[in-house]
Design an enzyme around this catalytic site. Structure first.
Site, PDB file in Angstrom:
ATOM      1  N   HIS A  82       4.462  10.323   9.557  1.00  0.00           N
ATOM      2  CA  HIS A  82       5.056  11.221  10.554  1.00  0.00           C
ATOM      3  C   HIS A  82       4.501  12.641  10.409  1.00  0.00           C
ATOM      4  O   HIS A  82       3.708  12.917   9.504  1.00  0.00           O
ATOM      5  CB  HIS A  82       6.581  11.222  10.422  1.00  0.00           C
ATOM      6  N   THR A 130       0.517  14.983  13.399  1.00  0.00           N
ATOM      7  CA  THR A 130      -0.954  15.035  13.393  1.00  0.00           C
ATOM      8  C   THR A 130      -1.534  14.462  12.108  1.00  0.00           C
ATOM      9  O   THR A 130      -0.926  14.561  11.039  1.00  0.00           O
ATOM     10  CB  THR A 130      -1.445  16.498  13.528  1.00  0.00           C
ATOM     11  N   ARG A 131      -2.724  13.870  12.213  1.00  0.00           N
ATOM     12  CA  ARG A 131      -3.509  13.436  11.056  1.00  0.00           C
ATOM     13  C   ARG A 131      -4.969  13.774  11.332  1.00  0.00           C
ATOM     14  O   ARG A 131      -5.428  13.669  12.478  1.00  0.00           O
ATOM     15  CB  ARG A 131      -3.406  11.908  10.840  1.00  0.00           C
ATOM     16  N   LYS A 147       0.010  23.966  11.548  1.00  0.00           N
ATOM     17  CA  LYS A 147       0.481  23.039  10.504  1.00  0.00           C
ATOM     18  C   LYS A 147      -0.496  23.059   9.332  1.00  0.00           C
ATOM     19  O   LYS A 147      -1.698  22.820   9.513  1.00  0.00           O
ATOM     20  CB  LYS A 147       0.590  21.628  11.085  1.00  0.00           C
ATOM     21  N   HIS A 167      -2.786  19.248  -0.368  1.00  0.00           N
ATOM     22  CA  HIS A 167      -3.178  17.853  -0.545  1.00  0.00           C
ATOM     23  C   HIS A 167      -2.931  17.531  -2.020  1.00  0.00           C
ATOM     24  O   HIS A 167      -3.620  18.068  -2.889  1.00  0.00           O
ATOM     25  CB  HIS A 167      -4.664  17.718  -0.184  1.00  0.00           C
ATOM     26  N   CYS A 177       7.039  14.195   3.313  1.00  0.00           N
ATOM     27  CA  CYS A 177       6.347  12.923   3.541  1.00  0.00           C
ATOM     28  C   CYS A 177       5.948  12.359   2.163  1.00  0.00           C
ATOM     29  O   CYS A 177       6.158  13.022   1.142  1.00  0.00           O
ATOM     30  CB  CYS A 177       5.121  13.236   4.389  1.00  0.00           C
ATOM     31  N   LYS A 214      -6.353   7.670   9.342  1.00  0.00           N
ATOM     32  CA  LYS A 214      -7.507   7.624  10.266  1.00  0.00           C
ATOM     33  C   LYS A 214      -8.133   6.238  10.350  1.00  0.00           C
ATOM     34  O   LYS A 214      -8.721   5.866  11.344  1.00  0.00           O
ATOM     35  CB  LYS A 214      -8.567   8.648   9.838  1.00  0.00           C
TER      36      LYS A 214
HETATM   37  C1  FAD Z   1       1.849  14.544   4.525  1.00  0.00           C
HETATM   38  C2  FAD Z   1       0.785  13.521   4.758  1.00  0.00           C
HETATM   39  C3  FAD Z   1      -0.399  13.913   5.357  1.00  0.00           C
HETATM   40  C4  FAD Z   1      -1.415  12.990   5.553  1.00  0.00           C
HETATM   41  N1  FAD Z   1      -2.566  13.381   6.177  1.00  0.00           N
HETATM   42  C5  FAD Z   1      -3.505  12.466   6.485  1.00  0.00           C
HETATM   43  C6  FAD Z   1      -4.611  12.830   7.289  1.00  0.00           C
HETATM   44  O1  FAD Z   1      -4.744  13.972   7.737  1.00  0.00           O
HETATM   45  N2  FAD Z   1      -5.526  11.862   7.576  1.00  0.00           N
HETATM   46  C7  FAD Z   1      -5.396  10.579   7.132  1.00  0.00           C
HETATM   47  O2  FAD Z   1      -6.255   9.763   7.427  1.00  0.00           O
HETATM   48  N3  FAD Z   1      -4.344  10.215   6.367  1.00  0.00           N
HETATM   49  C8  FAD Z   1      -3.399  11.122   6.051  1.00  0.00           C
HETATM   50  N4  FAD Z   1      -2.304  10.768   5.321  1.00  0.00           N
HETATM   51  C9  FAD Z   1      -2.189   9.402   4.813  1.00  0.00           C
HETATM   52  C10 FAD Z   1      -1.690   8.461   5.882  1.00  0.00           C
HETATM   53  O3  FAD Z   1      -0.748   9.071   6.693  1.00  0.00           O
HETATM   54  C11 FAD Z   1      -1.173   7.209   5.192  1.00  0.00           C
HETATM   55  O4  FAD Z   1      -2.234   6.653   4.438  1.00  0.00           O
HETATM   56  C12 FAD Z   1      -0.679   6.178   6.195  1.00  0.00           C
HETATM   57  O5  FAD Z   1       0.144   6.744   7.149  1.00  0.00           O
HETATM   58  C13 FAD Z   1       0.056   5.081   5.407  1.00  0.00           C
HETATM   59  O6  FAD Z   1       0.429   4.071   6.296  1.00  0.00           O
HETATM   60  P1  FAD Z   1       1.263   2.824   5.788  1.00  0.00           P
HETATM   61  O7  FAD Z   1       1.324   1.877   6.913  1.00  0.00           O
HETATM   62  O8  FAD Z   1       0.700   2.376   4.481  1.00  0.00           O
HETATM   63  O9  FAD Z   1       2.712   3.427   5.445  1.00  0.00           O
HETATM   64  P2  FAD Z   1       3.913   3.715   6.465  1.00  0.00           P
HETATM   65  O10 FAD Z   1       3.386   4.171   7.772  1.00  0.00           O
HETATM   66  O11 FAD Z   1       4.885   4.575   5.744  1.00  0.00           O
HETATM   67  O12 FAD Z   1       4.529   2.284   6.722  1.00  0.00           O
HETATM   68  C14 FAD Z   1       5.209   1.532   5.766  1.00  0.00           C
HETATM   69  C15 FAD Z   1       6.343   0.851   6.510  1.00  0.00           C
HETATM   70  O13 FAD Z   1       6.912  -0.163   5.707  1.00  0.00           O
HETATM   71  C16 FAD Z   1       8.294  -0.205   5.990  1.00  0.00           C
HETATM   72  N5  FAD Z   1       8.935  -0.884   4.867  1.00  0.00           N
HETATM   73  C17 FAD Z   1       8.870  -0.534   3.568  1.00  0.00           C
HETATM   74  N6  FAD Z   1       9.546  -1.399   2.798  1.00  0.00           N
HETATM   75  C18 FAD Z   1      10.070  -2.334   3.635  1.00  0.00           C
HETATM   76  C19 FAD Z   1      10.897  -3.480   3.446  1.00  0.00           C
HETATM   77  N7  FAD Z   1      11.284  -3.847   2.221  1.00  0.00           N
HETATM   78  N8  FAD Z   1      11.278  -4.188   4.527  1.00  0.00           N
HETATM   79  C20 FAD Z   1      10.863  -3.837   5.778  1.00  0.00           C
HETATM   80  N9  FAD Z   1      10.092  -2.735   6.005  1.00  0.00           N
HETATM   81  C21 FAD Z   1       9.690  -1.999   4.961  1.00  0.00           C
HETATM   82  C22 FAD Z   1       8.657   1.256   6.131  1.00  0.00           C
HETATM   83  O14 FAD Z   1       9.878   1.453   6.831  1.00  0.00           O
HETATM   84  C23 FAD Z   1       7.468   1.810   6.873  1.00  0.00           C
HETATM   85  O15 FAD Z   1       7.656   1.822   8.276  1.00  0.00           O
HETATM   86  C24 FAD Z   1      -1.255  11.662   5.114  1.00  0.00           C
HETATM   87  C25 FAD Z   1      -0.051  11.263   4.515  1.00  0.00           C
HETATM   88  C26 FAD Z   1       0.972  12.188   4.367  1.00  0.00           C
HETATM   89  C27 FAD Z   1       2.244  11.750   3.720  1.00  0.00           C
END
Ligand code: FAD
Length: 377
Positions: free
Chosen positions: A45, A48-49, A263, A267, A312, A345
């Site tokens: 959330h 932006t990324r 924003k 990192h 986050c 990304k």
């Molecule tokens: C502040 C911040 C800035 C960032 N900036 C960048 C950037 O500029 N560029 C970039 O490329 N990346 C960036 N990243 C990294 C990127 O955002 C993450 O790598 C990516 O969003 C992770 O995605 P995900 O699907 O692994 O996790 P999430 O999107 O968090 O999804 C995990 C999901 O699993 C669900 N879940 C967990 N456990 C269970 C369960 N037991 N049962 C059912 N559901 C469950 C959760 O509710 C959640 O919806 C940033 C991250 C952060 C925190």
């Protein structure tokens, strides 16, 4: 009990991308999320990324991000939404630091278009960046901004359109091997599937406790600042996305002002947390001061009052590369944890890779840098 080809735990950035790619291939997919994505409880959330191509972390990421650009474009067209805004990107730091030298290495190896600038050129071209004299910068045109909530919504709607069944507000408590497949336990009953994809972000380690993965969840705070001076310099037409390695191994990054402030966030350098006990509402003066210290030197015009802040989580591996691989004791279970603070990304392309791994046993990309067994003792 109904049985599905693939069950997915977690429908954030990665799980929604995989659901879309799997269902598009005609596979029966069931996906679970404990919340209603896109939401503000995980890692995807904050509006932006950054997307960038001259990847300083390793040249191995470049073909993946190139594919991700194509897939984000396809998804945007299909959804009729703007998912990516190209602004150009600036990577700043000591010339021999990882951010600058790594970006050049990737750009050279993959024949990418880029410019190297000295500090004086940076200050002239972008007066909002007060680069210290000894700094250099790499600029690339293709960098820009992804809108994560819109990307996830588009992937989820796309998945449903091509037949995936998605259950929100459904927590998975665990899974067990069941013949050649798996049985997934949820708070609204069990589901059986041939294969399981675990894309649970910060909660992933708790779903494979037997692996004792050396993964840490790190709290990260995002700030939106009102520019103190020369606000027009932060308009997207004048301001690229940027990553500043202000000291070796320490960086902050930021975005132009999209209408609700500039924003900026550090990192890493956050504290290790338990995702179930993270206080998302409490942003301290210390959080703000640590960032202000760098801004007052390097981006003084941006350092006005704080308009908004968000908390986050990063899911970090020890080497900061992603973690992707089949469960060592169960070949029907794929773990997909591409984070360490830089995964978003790639989500569109990694969703495709997860589908390929599950259906064909191999991905079009070389994912060996992310192998699960490098983290097992
Ligand atoms: C502040 C911040 C800035 C960032 N900036 C960048 C950037 O500029 N560029 C970039 O490329 N990346 C960036 N990243 C990294 C990127 O955002 C993450 O790598 C990516 O969003 C992770 O995605 P995900 O699907 O692994 O996790 P999430 O999107 O968090 O999804 C995990 C999901 O699993 C669900 N879940 C967990 N456990 C269970 C369960 N037991 N049962 C059912 N559901 C469950 C959760 O509710 C959640 O919806 C940033 C991250 C952060 C925190």
């Amino acid at each position: 009990m109904t049985s599905y080809d693939v069950a997915i735990i977690g429908l954030g950035a990665m799980g929604s991308a995989a659901a879309y790619q799997l269902a598009k291939r005609g596979v029966s997919v069931i996906g679970f999320d404990r919340f209603t994505p896109p939401h503000t409880m995980g890692s995807s959330h904050g509006d932006t990324r950054i997307i960038r191509e001259a990847y300083h972390e390793s040249p191995a990421y470049v073909p993946i991000v190139q594919r991700a650009y194509e897939l984000w474009d396809e998804l945007a067209e299909e959804a009729g939404e703007t998912l990516l805004q190209q602004t150009g990107g600036l990577m700043l730091g000591e010339p021999e630091g990882e951010t600058v030298s790594g970006a050049i290495r990737s750009a050279e190896l993959h024949g990418l278009a880029y410019e190297v600038l000295d500090a004086d050129e940076v200050r002239k071209r972008w007066p909002q960046f007060n680069a210290p004299d000894q700094f250099a910068a790499v600029h690339e045109d293709r960098s820009g901004i992804l809108f994560p909530e819109k990307c996830i919504s588009a992937q989820l709607s796309g998945s449903i359109r091509v037949g995936a069944e998605l259950r929100y507000g459904t927590q998975v408590s665990g899974w067990v091997k069941d013949g050649d497949g798996v049985n997934v336990h949820t708070d609204s009953g069990d589901v059986s599937a041939g294969q399981l994809l675990i894309t649970a972000g910060a909660w992933m380690p708790g779903l494979v406790p037997e692996l004792a993965l050396p993964v840490e969840i790190e709290r990260q705070v995002l700030f939106w600042f009102e520019p103190a001076l020369n606000a027009d310099l932060f308009d997207p037409t004048h301001c690229p996305v940027y990553i500043w390695e202000y000291e070796s191994g320490h960086a902050f990054y930021g975005f132009p002002n999209l209408g609700d402030g500039v924003k900026i966030a550090r990192h890493h350098d956050g504290r290790v947390v338990d995702p179930d006990f993270l206080d998302r509402d409490e942003v301290s003066d210390v959080d703000e001061e640590m960032l202000r210290k760098q801004l007052s030197r390097m981006m003084p015009y941006a350092s006005g009052r704080v308009i908004r802040s968000e908390v986050c989580m990063y899911t970090n591996t020890p080497d900061q590369h992603y973690l992707i691989g089949f469960h060592p004791e169960n070949a029907s279970v794929l773990i997909g944890s591409p984070c360490s603070g830089h995964g978003f990304k790639m989500a569109s392309a990694l969703g495709e890779s997860f589908a390929e791994l599950l259906l064909d046993g191999e991905s079009r990309h070389d994912l060996s840098l992310f192998a699960l067994d490098r983290l097992l003792t």
